[in-house]
Write an enzyme that holds these catalytic residues in place. Structure first.
Site, PDB file in Angstrom:
ATOM      1  N   ARG A  99     -24.593 -75.329   9.137  1.00 25.87           N
ATOM      2  CA  ARG A  99     -25.852 -75.523   9.863  1.00 25.87           C
ATOM      3  C   ARG A  99     -26.910 -76.241   9.052  1.00 25.87           C
ATOM      4  O   ARG A  99     -27.552 -77.165   9.513  1.00 25.87           O
ATOM      5  CB  ARG A  99     -26.457 -74.170  10.246  1.00 25.87           C
ATOM      6  CG  ARG A  99     -26.046 -73.645  11.558  1.00 25.87           C
ATOM      7  CD  ARG A  99     -26.167 -72.142  11.517  1.00 25.87           C
ATOM      8  NE  ARG A  99     -25.239 -71.636  10.519  1.00 25.87           N
ATOM      9  CZ  ARG A  99     -23.940 -71.447  10.754  1.00 25.87           C
ATOM     10  NH1 ARG A  99     -23.457 -71.658  11.933  1.00 25.87           N
ATOM     11  NH2 ARG A  99     -23.136 -71.037   9.801  1.00 25.87           N
ATOM     12  N   THR A 100     -27.124 -75.762   7.831  1.00 25.22           N
ATOM     13  CA  THR A 100     -28.255 -76.283   7.076  1.00 25.22           C
ATOM     14  C   THR A 100     -28.057 -77.771   6.790  1.00 25.22           C
ATOM     15  O   THR A 100     -28.937 -78.587   7.053  1.00 25.22           O
ATOM     16  CB  THR A 100     -28.430 -75.487   5.763  1.00 25.22           C
ATOM     17  OG1 THR A 100     -28.558 -74.105   6.102  1.00 25.22           O
ATOM     18  CG2 THR A 100     -29.657 -75.939   5.008  1.00 25.22           C
ATOM     19  N   HIS A 109     -34.431 -69.393   0.619  1.00 28.64           N
ATOM     20  CA  HIS A 109     -33.975 -70.375   1.601  1.00 28.64           C
ATOM     21  C   HIS A 109     -35.166 -70.642   2.533  1.00 28.64           C
ATOM     22  O   HIS A 109     -35.173 -70.226   3.684  1.00 28.64           O
ATOM     23  CB  HIS A 109     -32.787 -69.789   2.367  1.00 28.64           C
ATOM     24  CG  HIS A 109     -31.988 -70.769   3.158  1.00 28.64           C
ATOM     25  ND1 HIS A 109     -32.395 -72.071   3.373  1.00 28.64           N
ATOM     26  CD2 HIS A 109     -30.796 -70.631   3.795  1.00 28.64           C
ATOM     27  CE1 HIS A 109     -31.472 -72.681   4.112  1.00 28.64           C
ATOM     28  NE2 HIS A 109     -30.505 -71.835   4.377  1.00 28.64           N
ATOM     29  N   ARG A 168     -28.601 -77.594  -2.203  1.00 32.21           N
ATOM     30  CA  ARG A 168     -28.172 -76.189  -2.158  1.00 32.21           C
ATOM     31  C   ARG A 168     -27.368 -75.923  -3.422  1.00 32.21           C
ATOM     32  O   ARG A 168     -26.475 -76.700  -3.773  1.00 32.21           O
ATOM     33  CB  ARG A 168     -27.317 -75.908  -0.926  1.00 32.21           C
ATOM     34  CG  ARG A 168     -26.672 -74.526  -1.011  1.00 32.21           C
ATOM     35  CD  ARG A 168     -26.043 -74.093   0.278  1.00 32.21           C
ATOM     36  NE  ARG A 168     -27.048 -73.736   1.260  1.00 32.21           N
ATOM     37  CZ  ARG A 168     -26.765 -73.214   2.450  1.00 32.21           C
ATOM     38  NH1 ARG A 168     -25.515 -73.017   2.804  1.00 32.21           N
ATOM     39  NH2 ARG A 168     -27.726 -72.915   3.298  1.00 32.21           N
ATOM     40  N   LYS A 207     -18.129 -82.746 -14.321  1.00 31.39           N
ATOM     41  CA  LYS A 207     -17.966 -83.289 -15.680  1.00 31.39           C
ATOM     42  C   LYS A 207     -18.976 -82.672 -16.631  1.00 31.39           C
ATOM     43  O   LYS A 207     -19.085 -83.074 -17.782  1.00 31.39           O
ATOM     44  CB  LYS A 207     -18.173 -84.803 -15.669  1.00 31.39           C
ATOM     45  CG  LYS A 207     -17.269 -85.549 -14.725  1.00 31.39           C
ATOM     46  CD  LYS A 207     -17.582 -87.046 -14.786  1.00 31.39           C
ATOM     47  CE  LYS A 207     -16.841 -87.810 -13.708  1.00 31.39           C
ATOM     48  NZ  LYS A 207     -17.307 -89.208 -13.639  1.00 31.39           N
TER      49      LYS A 207
HETATM   50  C1  NCD Z   1     -27.556 -68.495   5.156  1.00 27.30           C
HETATM   51  C2  NCD Z   1     -27.544 -68.889   3.706  1.00 27.30           C
HETATM   52  O1  NCD Z   1     -26.890 -69.869   3.335  1.00 27.30           O
HETATM   53  O2  NCD Z   1     -28.243 -68.208   2.957  1.00 27.30           O
HETATM   54  N1  NCD Z   1     -26.912 -69.436   5.970  1.00 27.30           N
HETATM   55  C3  NCD Z   1     -27.684 -70.429   6.521  1.00 27.30           C
HETATM   56  O3  NCD Z   1     -28.178 -71.273   5.857  1.00 27.30           O
HETATM   57  N2  NCD Z   1     -27.890 -70.364   7.841  1.00 27.30           N
HETATM   58  C4  NCD Z   1     -27.073 -67.120   5.416  1.00 27.30           C
HETATM   59  C5  NCD Z   1     -25.731 -66.723   4.879  1.00 27.30           C
HETATM   60  O4  NCD Z   1     -24.995 -67.531   4.326  1.00 27.30           O
HETATM   61  O5  NCD Z   1     -25.407 -65.548   5.041  1.00 27.30           O
END
Ligand code: NCD
Length: 323
Positions: free
Chosen positions: A66-67, A144, A116, A96
């Site tokens: 999703r993100t 997040h 991320r 590396k």
């Molecule tokens: C979340 C995350 O990555 O923290 N997912 C997301 O971005 N919707 C929640 C999760 O992974 O549980």
């Protein structure tokens, strides 16, 4: 419409989006209003060219659906372009031994970089050396912030106001970064109360509880989801964060994870105990905490919530790049 929603408000001052704690109440109002304008744009026209000629880099060291996709769609819908890598731990020069600092220095030709990472604080380290805005799309068990903003947008869309609402957050509150970020954002709205539901060992960290106390937000902690069901206006379910259960040598600690797996399952019997006008949210992905039978319940909002991510990320990209 977009220009109005940008001009109607106080100036945007955020250069990197790293943590929920950066946001003032005015910033939140601006993001929510701008996201609403983006939702109208998508529904009425579908796209715009406000970010034409701009390029977003995405670099994801941890899995995401999703993100990453909603950031990429958000950029595309605003006329920008996207370059990036998933599985960056393996596919980027990190394999590396390159540091995140060096990687973002090199990516200085991007207009914005979405990261991320599996380490808490990684986005902040990147921002210290980056010539272009950094967006934290999740840093280990840290934060997040963009998820929290879309969560806020979802709650606002549902209820209009936050005052008097009870938000129950359920699951792995120790390792869940979305909960950490959302709890911080909620401190800006008076009259909100929070119920934290988790096993004793997976309680929300003290830094968050300290902030809630400082800002006068009422909260309680319990191990029983039943304590939250009758009063919650928002039931925010989360998964037990399997990847954070590690042995001292860094290998996966399945045994510890298995102790908590399946502790909270929102079956139909439990949903029955909720208020009629309450909503069920989840940042997704779900494992077993919301069975598919729940999807037909009129209170389920998690897929709509995920969709809101598009509008909120469009708003954020526009504010960061075009401010
Ligand atoms: C979340 C995350 O990555 O923290 N997912 C997301 O971005 N919707 C929640 C999760 O992974 O549980």
């Amino acid at each position: 419409l977009l220009q109005n929603s940008r001009q109607n408000n106080t100036a945007w001052h955020i250069r990197h989006i790293l943590s929920a704690r950066q946001f003032t109440r005015e910033d939140l109002d601006l993001v929510l209003e701008h996201a609403a304008a983006m939702e109208i744009l998508v529904k009425e026209k579908g796209w715009s060219n406000t970010l034409a000629g701009k390029v977003m880099a995405t670099i994801f060291y941890e899995p995401s659906t999703r993100t990453r996709m909603s950031f990429e769609f958000a950029m595309s819908k605003l006329g920008g372009k996207v370059c990036g890598t998933e599985n960056a731990k393996e596919f980027s020069s990190a394999s590396k031994g390159e540091t995140i600092e060096d990687t973002v220095r090199v990516l200085s030709y991007a207009d914005v970089i979405v990261i991320r990472h599996y380490e808490q604080g990684a986005a902040e380290r990147a921002a210290k050396v980056s010539a272009v805005p950094i967006i934290n799309a999740g840093d280990g068990p840290g934060e997040h912030p963009t998820q929290a903003l879309l969560d806020l947008y979802t709650i606002k869309k549902e209820f209009g106001v936050f005052d008097g609402k009870t938000i129950a957050m359920v699951g792995d509150l120790l390792n869940g970064r979305t909960v950490r970020s959302l709890a911080q954002l909620l401190t800006h709205f008076s009259g909100v109360s929070i119920i934290f539901v988790s096993p004793k060992k997976l309680r929300v960290c003290d830094d968050i509880k300290q902030l809630l106390k400082e800002r006068g937000v009422a909260f309680t902690e319990t191990e029983r989801i039943e304590d939250a069901l009758p009063t919650a206006d928002v039931l925010y379910m989360t998964r037990i964060q399997k990847e954070r259960f590690k042995n001292p040598d860094g290998t996966a600690n399945e045994e510890e994870y298995n102790k908590y797996k399946g502790v909270y399952v929102l079956g139909l019997d439990k949903i029955k105990q909720m208020k009629d006008k309450a909503i069920i949210m989840h940042p997704l992905p779900r494992v077993d905490e919301i069975p598919v039978e729940a999807d037909a319940d009129p209170r389920a909002r998690y897929f709509e919530q995920a969709k809101n991510g598009l509008y909120v990320r469009m708003a954020l990209l526009d504010l960061l790049i075009n401010k």
